[in-house]
Design a protein around this motif. Structure first.
Motif, mmCIF file in Angstrom:
data_model
loop_
_atom_site.group_PDB
_atom_site.id
_atom_site.type_symbol
_atom_site.label_atom_id
_atom_site.label_comp_id
_atom_site.label_asym_id
_atom_site.label_seq_id
_atom_site.Cartn_x
_atom_site.Cartn_y
_atom_site.Cartn_z
ATOM 1 N N PRO A 182 0.755 -1.684 0.555
ATOM 2 C CA PRO A 182 -0.077 -0.266 -0.170
ATOM 3 C C PRO A 182 1.248 1.467 -0.214
ATOM 4 C CG PRO A 182 -0.872 -1.526 1.800
ATOM 5 C CD PRO A 182 0.491 -1.892 0.914
ATOM 6 N N LEU A 183 0.255 2.225 -0.883
ATOM 7 C CA LEU A 183 0.856 3.439 -0.475
ATOM 8 C C LEU A 183 1.446 4.150 1.055
ATOM 9 C CD1 LEU A 183 -0.834 5.387 -2.953
ATOM 10 C CD2 LEU A 183 1.370 3.992 -3.796
ATOM 11 N N VAL A 184 2.709 4.737 1.161
ATOM 12 C CA VAL A 184 2.908 5.301 2.169
ATOM 13 C C VAL A 184 2.667 6.767 2.250
ATOM 14 C CG1 VAL A 184 4.114 6.349 3.994
ATOM 15 C CG2 VAL A 184 4.907 3.943 3.124
ATOM 16 N N ILE A 185 0.954 7.169 3.113
ATOM 17 C CA ILE A 185 0.032 8.183 3.524
ATOM 18 C C ILE A 185 0.404 8.967 4.295
ATOM 19 C CG2 ILE A 185 -1.825 9.143 2.527
ATOM 20 C CD1 ILE A 185 -3.095 6.730 0.961
ATOM 21 N N ASN A 186 0.237 10.665 4.464
ATOM 22 C CA ASN A 186 0.422 10.831 5.914
ATOM 23 C C ASN A 186 -0.589 12.392 5.617
ATOM 24 O OD1 ASN A 186 3.162 10.279 5.971
ATOM 25 N ND2 ASN A 186 4.010 11.773 4.915
ATOM 26 N N GLY A 187 -1.634 11.614 6.293
ATOM 27 C CA GLY A 187 -2.833 12.588 6.651
ATOM 28 C C GLY A 187 -3.022 13.275 8.258
ATOM 29 N N GLN A 188 -3.344 14.450 8.005
ATOM 30 C CA GLN A 188 -3.042 15.319 9.659
ATOM 31 C C GLN A 188 -4.578 16.502 9.298
ATOM 32 O OE1 GLN A 188 -1.103 15.127 11.785
ATOM 33 N NE2 GLN A 188 0.647 14.340 11.084
ATOM 34 N N PHE A 189 -4.952 16.705 10.953
ATOM 35 C CA PHE A 189 -5.929 17.837 10.370
ATOM 36 C C PHE A 189 -5.131 19.157 11.064
ATOM 37 C CE2 PHE A 189 -9.000 13.988 12.017
ATOM 38 C CZ PHE A 189 -10.292 15.016 11.758
ATOM 39 N N HIS A 190 -5.961 20.401 10.715
ATOM 40 C CA HIS A 190 -4.933 21.470 10.871
ATOM 41 C C HIS A 190 -6.859 22.351 11.351
ATOM 42 C CE1 HIS A 190 -1.616 20.719 8.783
ATOM 43 N NE2 HIS A 190 -2.461 19.850 7.701
ATOM 44 N N ASN A 191 -6.346 23.784 11.738
ATOM 45 C CA ASN A 191 -7.235 24.512 12.374
ATOM 46 C C ASN A 191 -8.339 25.516 11.124
ATOM 47 O OD1 ASN A 191 -6.283 24.831 14.691
ATOM 48 N ND2 ASN A 191 -4.635 26.653 14.445
ATOM 49 N N GLY A 192 -9.307 25.523 11.323
ATOM 50 C CA GLY A 192 -10.387 25.733 10.977
ATOM 51 C C GLY A 192 -11.450 24.438 9.885
ATOM 52 N N TYR A 193 -11.365 22.881 10.928
ATOM 53 C CA TYR A 193 -11.734 21.828 10.624
ATOM 54 C C TYR A 193 -11.327 21.485 8.819
ATOM 55 C CZ TYR A 193 -15.169 24.173 13.445
ATOM 56 O OH TYR A 193 -15.666 24.903 14.524
ATOM 57 N N LYS A 194 -10.058 21.588 8.660
ATOM 58 C CA LYS A 194 -9.154 21.063 7.522
ATOM 59 C C LYS A 194 -8.271 20.005 7.385
ATOM 60 C CE LYS A 194 -9.226 25.745 5.227
ATOM 61 N NZ LYS A 194 -8.489 27.101 4.356
ATOM 62 N N VAL A 195 -8.236 19.795 7.007
ATOM 63 C CA VAL A 195 -7.263 17.916 6.261
ATOM 64 C C VAL A 195 -6.504 18.233 5.106
ATOM 65 C CG1 VAL A 195 -8.612 16.791 7.620
ATOM 66 C CG2 VAL A 195 -8.701 16.622 5.388
ATOM 67 N N SER A 196 -5.139 17.883 5.455
ATOM 68 C CA SER A 196 -4.228 17.275 4.557
ATOM 69 C C SER A 196 -3.673 16.032 4.055
ATOM 70 C CB SER A 196 -2.704 18.492 4.560
ATOM 71 O OG SER A 196 -2.221 17.452 5.861
ATOM 72 N N ILE A 197 -3.482 15.994 2.960
ATOM 73 C CA ILE A 197 -3.573 14.028 2.620
ATOM 74 C C ILE A 197 -2.273 14.730 1.515
ATOM 75 C CG2 ILE A 197 -3.428 12.049 1.827
ATOM 76 C CD1 ILE A 197 -7.133 13.484 2.668
ATOM 77 N N THR A 198 -1.343 13.769 1.852
ATOM 78 C CA THR A 198 0.234 13.763 0.773
ATOM 79 C C THR A 198 0.290 12.439 0.672
ATOM 80 O OG1 THR A 198 1.157 15.282 2.179
ATOM 81 C CG2 THR A 198 2.169 14.469 0.740
ATOM 82 N N ILE A 199 0.467 11.877 -0.487
ATOM 83 C CA ILE A 199 1.320 10.066 -1.381
ATOM 84 C C ILE A 199 2.649 11.249 -0.597
ATOM 85 C CG2 ILE A 199 1.233 8.681 -2.482
ATOM 86 C CD1 ILE A 199 -1.685 10.429 -3.597
ATOM 87 N N GLN A 200 3.482 9.779 -0.078
ATOM 88 C CA GLN A 200 4.830 9.942 0.073
ATOM 89 C C GLN A 200 5.480 9.770 -1.150
ATOM 90 O OE1 GLN A 200 6.788 8.724 4.169
ATOM 91 N NE2 GLN A 200 7.885 7.280 2.623
ATOM 92 N N GLU A 201 4.467 8.586 -2.275
ATOM 93 C CA GLU A 201 5.707 8.078 -3.001
ATOM 94 C C GLU A 201 5.714 9.345 -4.095
ATOM 95 O OE1 GLU A 201 4.401 4.104 -0.974
ATOM 96 O OE2 GLU A 201 3.936 6.624 -1.248
#
Length: 255
Positions: free
Chosen positions: A137-156
């Motif tokens: 499976p892909l290595v994926i980084n995901g985080q919550f941020h202020n303002g009810y936002k999220v970021s998703i990054t695919i490491q590969e």
């Protein structure tokens, strides 16, 4: 005295063999044949018998504590490989390594809350069983941020997106994840393994695999996105061809 000890040891040895044989027979009788298929998987032009067998965790249960892929080949030999336990094992026959011989692609549901499945790929070309593996499976980084936002990054690939989840804000506030729109503490998203990894044909020619990984937020039911990856087997290894981050349906506030 020595003779008595020798006889005692011999008796113990044969008793052990007898008990082992009984247990082996009992264990063998517990195997259930789940599927049978006739298919040429060696490349000799003759059909082989491919079976998926399993042993239930308990009688009447669907969970299989042991699963086995067994091939009775046209050369009279039998080939077996053990697979991890799970539910509903399925086998497909498709040439994923592009050698003009059909491979055996097995999928097994784990039964976990994320709907994860395990996948296996074997070839028996020229009567040699080989584990071709499947892409990790892909290595994926995901985080919550202020303002009810999220970021998703695919490491590969470095591909990244940000989603605005204000329509879930009330639920997040009630859970304590956010306080007045500010994240109460650093929180990562939940990234699953493959919920599906399916053979697909590309450009009308060769087969590859398309995988789907779910991304969730505060809990598994808080589905945020799917990450779709496309893979092709080239020169003995899996090559990542494409990725997509697809936002999931947003929940409506209850109030």
């Amino acid at each position: 005295m020595k003779k008595e000890m020798i006889f005692a040891l011999a008796a113990l040895f044969f008793m052990t063999l007898s008990i082992t044989g009984v247990y082996a027979g009992e264990n063998n009788s517990k195997w259930k044949t789940l599927s049978k298929n006739s298919m040429d998987v060696t490349g000799d032009g003759k059909d082989d018998l491919i079976e998926i067998r399993g042993i239930p965790y308990e009688e009447g249960q669907q969970f299989l504590k042991e699963i086995q892929l067994r091939i009775s080949a046209s050369n009279g030999q039998e080939y077996k490989t053990e697979l991890d336990g799970g539910y509903n094992p399925q086998v497909q026959f498709v040439d994923l390594n592009h050698d003009n011989v059909k491979d055996m692609y097995v999928s097994i549901d784990t039964g976990g809350s994320g709907g994860i499945s395990n996948h296996y790929l074997y070839t028996l070309k020229d009567f040699k069983i080989t584990d071709l593996t499947v892409p990790d499976p892909l290595v994926i980084n995901g985080q919550f941020h202020n303002g009810y936002k999220v970021s998703i990054t695919i490491q590969e690939t470095g591909k990244s997106v940000t989603f605005d989840l204000r329509n879930r804000g009330m639920d997040y506030e009630k859970s304590g994840l956010f306080i007045n729109g500010k994240l109460s503490e650093p929180t990562e998203l939940m990234v699953d393994g493959y919920s599906s990894l399916k053979p697909v044909i590309f450009n009308g020619e060769n087969f590859g695999l398309t995988g789907v990984q779910a991304i969730s937020g505060a809990y598994h039911a808080d589905w945020i996105a799917n990450v779709v990856s496309t893979w092709m087997y080239e020169n003995g290894k899996w090559i990542l061809k494409d990725t997509k981050i697809m936002e999931g349906k947003r929940k409506k506030n209850r109030h």
